[in-house]
Design a protein around this motif. Structure first.
Motif, PDB file in Angstrom:
ATOM      1  N   VAL A  66     -23.602 -36.667 -28.452  1.00 32.27           N
ATOM      2  CA  VAL A  66     -22.421 -37.209 -29.117  1.00 32.27           C
ATOM      3  C   VAL A  66     -22.742 -38.626 -29.551  1.00 32.27           C
ATOM      4  O   VAL A  66     -23.300 -39.415 -28.779  1.00 32.27           O
ATOM      5  N   THR A  67     -22.406 -38.956 -30.770  1.00 25.24           N
ATOM      6  CA  THR A  67     -22.613 -40.319 -31.252  1.00 25.24           C
ATOM      7  C   THR A  67     -21.431 -41.168 -30.809  1.00 25.24           C
ATOM      8  O   THR A  67     -20.314 -41.014 -31.294  1.00 25.24           O
ATOM      9  N   GLY A  68     -21.688 -42.075 -29.860  1.00 21.33           N
ATOM     10  CA  GLY A  68     -20.629 -42.914 -29.323  1.00 21.33           C
ATOM     11  C   GLY A  68     -20.518 -44.240 -30.041  1.00 21.33           C
ATOM     12  O   GLY A  68     -20.985 -44.401 -31.181  1.00 21.33           O
ATOM     13  N   ALA A  69     -19.909 -45.196 -29.374  1.00 19.89           N
ATOM     14  CA  ALA A  69     -19.739 -46.528 -29.946  1.00 19.89           C
ATOM     15  C   ALA A  69     -21.100 -47.162 -30.234  1.00 19.89           C
ATOM     16  O   ALA A  69     -22.080 -46.913 -29.517  1.00 19.89           O
ATOM     17  N   ASP A  70     -21.152 -47.955 -31.279  1.00 22.58           N
ATOM     18  CA  ASP A  70     -22.374 -48.659 -31.688  1.00 22.58           C
ATOM     19  C   ASP A  70     -23.519 -47.711 -32.007  1.00 22.58           C
ATOM     20  O   ASP A  70     -24.688 -48.112 -32.005  1.00 22.58           O
ATOM     21  N   GLY A  71     -23.215 -46.424 -32.265  1.00 21.96           N
ATOM     22  CA  GLY A  71     -24.245 -45.455 -32.597  1.00 21.96           C
ATOM     23  C   GLY A  71     -25.046 -44.952 -31.417  1.00 21.96           C
ATOM     24  O   GLY A  71     -26.018 -44.190 -31.600  1.00 21.96           O
ATOM     25  N   ASP A  72     -24.681 -45.332 -30.204  1.00 18.60           N
ATOM     26  CA  ASP A  72     -25.401 -44.863 -29.020  1.00 18.60           C
ATOM     27  C   ASP A  72     -25.180 -43.365 -28.830  1.00 18.60           C
ATOM     28  O   ASP A  72     -24.047 -42.871 -28.935  1.00 18.60           O
ATOM     29  N   LEU A  73     -26.263 -42.650 -28.528  1.00 15.73           N
ATOM     30  CA  LEU A  73     -26.198 -41.208 -28.336  1.00 15.73           C
ATOM     31  C   LEU A  73     -25.927 -40.896 -26.864  1.00 15.73           C
ATOM     32  O   LEU A  73     -26.633 -41.377 -25.971  1.00 15.73           O
ATOM     33  N   LEU A  74     -24.924 -40.061 -26.640  1.00 18.04           N
ATOM     34  CA  LEU A  74     -24.501 -39.695 -25.301  1.00 18.04           C
ATOM     35  C   LEU A  74     -24.836 -38.232 -25.042  1.00 18.04           C
ATOM     36  O   LEU A  74     -24.530 -37.360 -25.861  1.00 18.04           O
ATOM     37  N   ASP A  75     -25.471 -37.980 -23.918  1.00 13.95           N
ATOM     38  CA  ASP A  75     -25.823 -36.603 -23.552  1.00 13.95           C
ATOM     39  C   ASP A  75     -24.548 -35.798 -23.339  1.00 13.95           C
ATOM     40  O   ASP A  75     -23.590 -36.278 -22.717  1.00 13.95           O
ATOM     41  N   ALA A  76     -24.524 -34.563 -23.838  1.00 14.31           N
ATOM     42  CA  ALA A  76     -23.285 -33.791 -23.798  1.00 14.31           C
ATOM     43  C   ALA A  76     -23.576 -32.303 -23.758  1.00 14.31           C
ATOM     44  O   ALA A  76     -24.698 -31.847 -24.017  1.00 14.31           O
TER      45      ALA A  76
END
Length: 549
Positions: A66-76
């Motif tokens: 998932v593309t989170g805040a500031d473009g950080d990628l979150l495992d999902a």
């Protein structure tokens, strides 16, 4: 390997990482997820293989980012129905653990099999996700909304209603997302906090052991510089006001007006002897909510009561979570809205007691006065002094260990306190007469006590114990207290709430109040070898108020 219920063991050596979820088997959870992906159930038990087949028959399971805040990628991970029917959605931010979203794998599958589209993700800074740990800061709130965007975009049909569910760390984030994102229709918050500042500084007392536990559990995570600084400041007793300001924005209680404006239904589950987020600060949040709400209180410690359900084992906490979402997201009339706001498990008989509201637990207050004879007496007594030596620990302590002691309680083996070994020069002790019938403590005990401290900083911890005729005892509740403002050698009046409880004191036992000046769980504001002189002025007598049900 098939997950099974078991009693967790304490870490065996320095190589064993500390976990707030010591009973969870990462290998077993990974095997379950691998089977979800491949359909190969080799090595799983027949029951677990059947669960995998049930989930795979109705949803597509995928891992991703998932593309989170500031473009950080979150495992999902995503459990998605392919048909075009209208569906409710659930987003699950992960707890404070290196296991990330994997903790939710089984329960997410159960929700999916029952018609929900589900997305579980690992919060920023923890293994598998980019970014840094912000402790439910603004970036975490944005992450939650971005995760919801991700789920909505991948839902084939119309979206009906939306829920957020989190355990521990994920529960605080879930409440904050619900306060900021008007799309969220209901929340389940397990082992949560309402006021993070109060959780870190209860009655101005630093929860140092809780912070140490959080740091140990996040050894594989990347803490932001601000997060590391705040934790270091709590341990070093620096910049209290800065920490409280940091905690304020991260406290759902700060944003309660938005939850109330939209009447967001919130289900809480909490443990009576919670050592990370003590119950009173969550109850403060709960009591101020004006929308549909429910509080489930259980024997144990942080995340313990719900942990067996993370393997899909029968678990009443997760049953409540499913019923809550079925009612508020699917609009199923399953009766949960008519069962009262509070369901509490009584120590130690495990009776479940429903109550319409939190205040209704307490039917009347019984006041006992602290007497110079060491009695908890019916009448006030002035003029006595009980001296406590600082800097020395006693057998009266909160618990033997964060989290692990709660599992012993759930297994019916609560810590035994040898009251005869409590040195009366190091602790002040008062005991009631033997109770003539079972005494049902229900609610929040309150303590008023006056003491004189020779130094500008002073602290104590009060413990309420249930003492059997043989002198052994179990802890009912406790609370710390710290004063940093009074001038030296002045009388200090402390009015404090002990942590809420539902406890039955058996006939013939005594209630014992112990006050000492040191506990490893808390920061110590006293000077070593100083003394605290407890007393009971005639104008403001020292007493203990017992809430009875």
């Amino acid at each position: 390997m098939t997950p099974a219920a078991r009693t967790p063991q304490p870490p065996q050596g320095p190589q064993t990482p500390f976990s707030l979820y010591p009973e969870l088997d990462a290998n077993a959870l990974n095997a379950y997820v691998t089977a979800l992906e491949s359909g190969d159930v080799t090595g799983l038990s027949p029951a677990r293989a059947a669960e995998v087949a049930e989930v795979r028959a109705v949803v597509v399971f995928t891992r991703g980012k998932v593309t989170g805040a500031d473009g950080d990628l979150l495992d999902a991970a995503l459990w998605r129905h392919t048909g075009g029917l209208p569906r409710p959605l659930i987003v699950m931010p992960s707890p404070w653990t290196s296991l990330g979203w994997l903790v939710y794998a089984v329960q997410a599958g159960i929700f999916a099999a029952r018609g929900y589209n589900v997305l579980a993700y690992t919060t920023r800074g923890f293994p598998g996700s980019e970014g840094q740990v912000e402790v439910a800061g603004p970036l975490d709130v944005v992450d939650g909304s971005r995760a919801l965007d991700h789920l909505i975009e991948r839902t084939a049909g119309p979206v009906t209603r939306i829920g957020f569910l989190g355990d521990s760390y994920g529960s605080g984030i879930s409440q904050l997302v619900a306060a900021h994102d008007t799309r969220v229709d209901a929340v389940v918050a397990l082992s949560s906090w309402g006021d993070l500042g109060e959780a870190f500084y209860e009655n101005s007392t630093r929860h140092v052991e809780a912070v140490r536990a959080l740091l140990k559990a996040a050894e594989k995570a990347r803490l932001s510089p601000q997060t590391q600084s705040v934790f270091d400041n709590v341990l070093a007793n620096r910049d209290v006001q800065g920490t409280l300001a940091w905690a304020e924005t991260r406290s759902p209680f700060t944003h309660i007006k938005e939850l109330n404006r939209r009447q967001v239904p919130v289900l809480y589950a909490h443990a009576w002897h919670e050592t990370l987020f003590p119950a009173n600060q969550t109850l403060k949040m709960f009591n101020e909510l004006t929308g549909p709400k429910r509080m489930v209180l259980s024997i144990g410690d942080h995340s313990g009561p719900e942990s067996s359900g993370m393997f899909g084992l029968p678990n009443r906490i997760w049953t409540e979570a499913h019923r809550w979402f079925d009612h508020h997201l699917k609009e199923i009339e399953n009766g949960i809205g008519d069962e009262g706001q509070v369901l509490s498990e009584v120590m130690w008989n495990q009776t479940l007691e429903p109550r319409p509201t939190w205040p209704s637990l307490t039917e009347h207050i019984h006041r006992l006065h602290l007497a110079g004879s060491g009695e908890l007496a019916e009448a006030p007594e002035a003029g006595w002094t009980a001296t406590v030596l600082c800097g020395v620990d006693t057998p009266a302590t909160v618990a033997d260990a964060v989290v692990l002691s709660g599992y012993a309680e759930m297994a019916g083996r609560p810590k035994v306190y040898p009251t005869g070994e409590i040195d009366r020069s190091v602790a002040a002790v008062w005991a009631s007469a033997p109770v003539e019938e079972t005494t049902r403590l229900r609610g929040t005990p309150k303590l008023r006590v006056t003491y004189r401290a020779p130094n500008p900083g002073s602290a104590f911890v009060a413990y309420l114990l249930d003492m059997a005729p043989d002198g052994t005892a179990h802890i009912v509740t406790h609370a710390p207290y710290t004063d940093l403002d009074s001038p030296p050698d002045s009388l200090i009046s402390a009015d404090i709430d002990l942590q809420a409880t539902a406890y039955d004191v058996p006939r013939g036992n005594r209630l014992m109040l112990v006050i000492d000046a040191r506990d490893p769980f808390y920061g110590d504001a006293n000077l070593p070898r100083a003394t605290l002189a407890f007393t009971s002025p005639e104008a403001t007598p020292s007493y203990l108020d017992l809430p009875l049900g």
